[in-house]
Design a protein around this motif. Sequence first.
Motif, PDB file in Angstrom:
ATOM      1  N   GLY A  57      47.984  34.322  26.594  1.00 25.79           N
ATOM      2  CA  GLY A  57      46.680  34.114  27.220  1.00 25.79           C
ATOM      3  C   GLY A  57      46.670  34.066  28.732  1.00 25.79           C
ATOM      4  N   VAL A  58      47.814  34.273  29.385  1.00 23.66           N
ATOM      5  CA  VAL A  58      47.866  34.242  30.851  1.00 23.66           C
ATOM      6  C   VAL A  58      47.145  35.465  31.416  1.00 23.66           C
ATOM      7  CG1 VAL A  58      49.434  34.466  32.844  1.00 23.66           C
ATOM      8  CG2 VAL A  58      49.969  32.859  30.997  1.00 23.66           C
ATOM      9  N   GLN A  59      46.417  35.248  32.521  1.00 23.63           N
ATOM     10  CA  GLN A  59      45.747  36.328  33.243  1.00 23.63           C
ATOM     11  C   GLN A  59      46.197  36.269  34.701  1.00 23.63           C
ATOM     12  OE1 GLN A  59      41.457  36.287  32.631  1.00 23.63           O
ATOM     13  NE2 GLN A  59      41.763  35.253  30.674  1.00 23.63           N
ATOM     14  N   ILE A  60      46.708  37.393  35.193  1.00 22.09           N
ATOM     15  CA  ILE A  60      47.166  37.474  36.581  1.00 22.09           C
ATOM     16  C   ILE A  60      46.423  38.633  37.242  1.00 22.09           C
ATOM     17  CG2 ILE A  60      49.132  37.680  38.136  1.00 22.09           C
ATOM     18  CD1 ILE A  60      50.937  36.799  35.796  1.00 22.09           C
ATOM     19  N   TYR A  61      45.774  38.350  38.374  1.00 19.89           N
ATOM     20  CA  TYR A  61      44.894  39.314  39.031  1.00 19.89           C
ATOM     21  C   TYR A  61      45.371  39.703  40.426  1.00 19.89           C
ATOM     22  CZ  TYR A  61      41.563  38.234  35.350  1.00 19.89           C
ATOM     23  OH  TYR A  61      40.956  38.086  34.130  1.00 19.89           O
ATOM     24  N   THR A  62      44.964  40.915  40.863  1.00 22.23           N
ATOM     25  CA  THR A  62      45.200  41.372  42.236  1.00 22.23           C
ATOM     26  C   THR A  62      43.892  41.780  42.911  1.00 22.23           C
ATOM     27  OG1 THR A  62      45.633  43.638  41.498  1.00 22.23           O
ATOM     28  CG2 THR A  62      47.541  42.169  41.713  1.00 22.23           C
ATOM     29  N   HIS A  63      42.784  41.458  42.300  1.00 21.78           N
ATOM     30  CA  HIS A  63      41.483  41.735  42.927  1.00 21.78           C
ATOM     31  C   HIS A  63      40.445  40.766  42.359  1.00 21.78           C
ATOM     32  CE1 HIS A  63      40.341  43.775  39.184  1.00 21.78           C
ATOM     33  NE2 HIS A  63      39.104  43.725  39.628  1.00 21.78           N
ATOM     34  N   ASP A  64      39.329  40.647  43.082  1.00 19.92           N
ATOM     35  CA  ASP A  64      38.171  39.962  42.501  1.00 19.92           C
ATOM     36  C   ASP A  64      36.903  40.640  42.997  1.00 19.92           C
ATOM     37  OD1 ASP A  64      36.823  38.584  44.725  1.00 19.92           O
ATOM     38  OD2 ASP A  64      38.399  37.073  44.650  1.00 19.92           O
ATOM     39  N   THR A  65      35.829  40.403  42.279  1.00 19.93           N
ATOM     40  CA  THR A  65      34.544  41.031  42.601  1.00 19.93           C
ATOM     41  C   THR A  65      33.466  39.973  42.853  1.00 19.93           C
ATOM     42  OG1 THR A  65      34.046  41.246  40.247  1.00 19.93           O
ATOM     43  CG2 THR A  65      35.068  43.154  41.318  1.00 19.93           C
ATOM     44  N   VAL A  66      33.874  38.806  43.312  1.00 20.79           N
ATOM     45  CA  VAL A  66      32.917  37.727  43.570  1.00 20.79           C
ATOM     46  C   VAL A  66      31.899  38.147  44.622  1.00 20.79           C
ATOM     47  CG1 VAL A  66      32.650  35.353  44.407  1.00 20.79           C
ATOM     48  CG2 VAL A  66      34.545  35.925  42.872  1.00 20.79           C
ATOM     49  N   LYS A  67      32.367  38.610  45.779  1.00 20.87           N
ATOM     50  CA  LYS A  67      31.448  38.995  46.857  1.00 20.87           C
ATOM     51  C   LYS A  67      30.618  40.209  46.464  1.00 20.87           C
ATOM     52  CE  LYS A  67      34.095  36.893  50.538  1.00 20.87           C
ATOM     53  NZ  LYS A  67      34.892  37.099  51.751  1.00 20.87           N
TER      54      LYS A  67
END
Length: 183
Positions: free
Chosen positions: A89-99
């Motif tokens: 269940g681990v999730q590792i990210y290199t981007h986000d789309t919050v803005k």
Amino acid sequence: MSSSFHELNQKRDQMKLDWNRVLPSNELLFDRWEKAKYVGAGEGTSIYDSCMLLGDVKIGKNTWVGPYTLLDGSGGGLSIGDFCSISSGVQIYTHDTVKWSLSGGKHGKVSGATKIGDNCYIAPMCIISMGVTIGNGCVVGANSFVNKSFPDYTIIAGTPAKKIGEVHFGADGEIELDYSSKE
């Protein structure tokens, strides 16, 4: 009953006999070590079939990537070292789309390379944000949200994650998890 159904049941029976495990059918059909080789991971690494890999993901040798994980290297690259455990269940990210979301699409996604050092244990259901570096020999507690970087031999937990201890090695190689030194 079809022969493929019969073969699947035989694989399931053998898994139960050998390991006392009953896995989802896809995990019986696809070899974890072959998947790791296919994506260019280091020797001895295994990646469950249910792991989703996106973009530029580099994984070292003898690393275990558990089921239902997400490894996102699409925003600057993800590097995971040798002898790591990336739990279920681990999730590792290199981007986000919050803005991007908040601006109604006027701003783009934000990206940043993410790095997990050698000999790390990432417990189940953790989320590691883009741009984070976790040093060598770190432990990340279950259900943690890691949104900043941590140095080598740190025990990390919480939402947001913070230092809750350190990993020490004795002269005889024994490992001590020391919870007396906190942030």
